[in-house]
Design an enzyme around this catalytic site. Structure first.
Site, PDB file in Angstrom:
ATOM      1  N   SER A  85      -7.711  -8.673   9.489  1.00 16.97           N
ATOM      2  CA  SER A  85      -8.907  -9.495   9.668  1.00 16.97           C
ATOM      3  C   SER A  85      -8.657 -10.980   9.417  1.00 16.97           C
ATOM      4  O   SER A  85      -9.551 -11.802   9.648  1.00 16.97           O
ATOM      5  CB  SER A  85     -10.023  -9.023   8.723  1.00 16.97           C
ATOM      6  OG  SER A  85     -10.384  -7.685   8.985  1.00 16.97           O
ATOM      7  N   GLY A  98      -7.381   3.717   2.859  1.00 19.61           N
ATOM      8  CA  GLY A  98      -6.573   4.566   3.721  1.00 19.61           C
ATOM      9  C   GLY A  98      -6.219   3.964   5.068  1.00 19.61           C
ATOM     10  O   GLY A  98      -5.147   4.233   5.592  1.00 19.61           O
ATOM     11  N   PHE A  99      -7.109   3.135   5.624  1.00 19.10           N
ATOM     12  CA  PHE A  99      -6.869   2.607   6.961  1.00 19.10           C
ATOM     13  C   PHE A  99      -7.339   1.161   7.054  1.00 19.10           C
ATOM     14  O   PHE A  99      -8.350   0.780   6.458  1.00 19.10           O
ATOM     15  CB  PHE A  99      -7.615   3.438   8.016  1.00 19.10           C
ATOM     16  CG  PHE A  99      -7.130   4.856   8.124  1.00 19.10           C
ATOM     17  CD1 PHE A  99      -6.057   5.176   8.936  1.00 19.10           C
ATOM     18  CD2 PHE A  99      -7.735   5.861   7.385  1.00 19.10           C
ATOM     19  CE1 PHE A  99      -5.598   6.488   9.025  1.00 19.10           C
ATOM     20  CE2 PHE A  99      -7.293   7.172   7.471  1.00 19.10           C
ATOM     21  CZ  PHE A  99      -6.217   7.489   8.289  1.00 19.10           C
ATOM     22  N   ASP A 115       0.840  -1.201   0.000  1.00 23.95           N
ATOM     23  CA  ASP A 115       0.000   0.000   0.000  1.00 23.95           C
ATOM     24  C   ASP A 115       0.869   1.242   0.000  1.00 23.95           C
ATOM     25  O   ASP A 115       1.618   1.489   0.949  1.00 23.95           O
ATOM     26  CB  ASP A 115      -0.900   0.015   1.236  1.00 23.95           C
ATOM     27  CG  ASP A 115      -2.014  -1.007   1.153  1.00 23.95           C
ATOM     28  OD1 ASP A 115      -2.795  -0.942   0.177  1.00 23.95           O
ATOM     29  OD2 ASP A 115      -2.116  -1.860   2.053  1.00 23.95           O
ATOM     30  N   ASP A 148     -10.185  -5.835  -1.457  1.00 24.50           N
ATOM     31  CA  ASP A 148      -9.334  -5.223  -0.435  1.00 24.50           C
ATOM     32  C   ASP A 148     -10.212  -4.494   0.577  1.00 24.50           C
ATOM     33  O   ASP A 148     -10.896  -3.536   0.231  1.00 24.50           O
ATOM     34  CB  ASP A 148      -8.366  -4.237  -1.106  1.00 24.50           C
ATOM     35  CG  ASP A 148      -7.354  -3.648  -0.132  1.00 24.50           C
ATOM     36  OD1 ASP A 148      -7.421  -3.962   1.070  1.00 24.50           O
ATOM     37  OD2 ASP A 148      -6.501  -2.859  -0.581  1.00 24.50           O
TER      38      ASP A 148
END
Length: 241
Positions: free
Chosen positions: A215, A157-158, A50, A191
């Site tokens: 996760s 982003g997170f 990323d 994603d």
């Protein structure tokens, strides 16, 4: 339809087995060597990188100089997810290798066709990333240049965000959209909150490549090897929605 040189086929040259792209952002960056060894032993197909510039997304992560330091440490192909503005102006920064996966966001530049075509000339597997609210149909006139679509199932982003409610519907629509246009070989990467449970549902909806983060592969209470094995079982079968 213009003639476009296709890049090398994906591992196995078939969409029979779900593939794992383990997120480098979610790994222990203080002990990269150990983490990469575990991913290699687990047989993950890609290492998801990323790249965030703090402009396109409100976060900064994995600059090109940092990524280049990790490159000699593993033979796992890289899967670059460029969350940066005007990526077409910055492709020379990264030192992509032929066969890497590289995705640019539809929303990141007014010159998305230029960005995608520039990637194609580099010999990488070329991808188009779509934010949750960006329709799959936005990709229609870019399909001849693509090897994969990256469907964001959370806002980028997170890590650790909940799954967008319409994500599974969008994945299934994307698979039908591609197949109906004769692009059965364009793979779908997902994603965002790819948990063990969600991954199985995404696979049934038509996803092929799974970005694995907090996760699943890096889930609390599991070793990386255990996380890879458990995710592999979730996505191992051929998915039919």
């Amino acid at each position: 339809m213009p003639h476009v040189r296709r890049s090398a086929p994906f591992i196995g040259d078939a969409m029979l087995k779900g593939k794992i792209s383990a997120s480098l952002m979610c790994s222990d960056l203080t002990d990269v060597r150990t983490g990469l060894k575990a991913l290699e032993e687990g047989g993950v197909e890609f290492l998801h990188v990323d790249v965030m510039d703090g402009v396109f997304v409100p976060n900064i992560m994995l600059s090109e100089s940092v990524v280049k330091q990790y490159r000699p440490l593993t033979e796992i192909p890289f899967d670059y997810h460029l969350m940066i503005t005007e990526p077409e102006q910055k492709l020379s920064w990264f030192g992509f290798r032929e066969g890497d996966m590289v995705s640019v966001h539809f929303e990141s530049t007014p010159n998305i066709c230029r960005a995608v075509r520039a990637l194609r000339t580099l010999g990488v597997r070329t991808g188009l990333a779509l934010n949750p609210a960006t329709p799959v149909t936005s990709a229609e006139y870019l399909l001849p240049y693509l090897d994969f679509l990256l469907i964001m199932t959370v806002d980028p982003g997170f890590a650790g965000q909940p799954l967008v409610e319409t994500a599974l519907e969008k994945i299934a629509f994307a698979r039908r959209f591609l197949d109906e246009r004769g692009h059965e070989n364009i793979m779908i990467e997902v994603d965002g909150n790819v948990s063990f449970e969600n991954a199985a549902k995404m696979r049934r909806a038509g996803a092929d490549i799974f970005v694995a983060g907090t996760s699943s592969v890096y889930a609390k209470g599991l070793t990386v090897t255990e996380g890879v094995d458990k995710l592999r079982k979730s996505i191992g079968g051929e998915g039919v929605f």
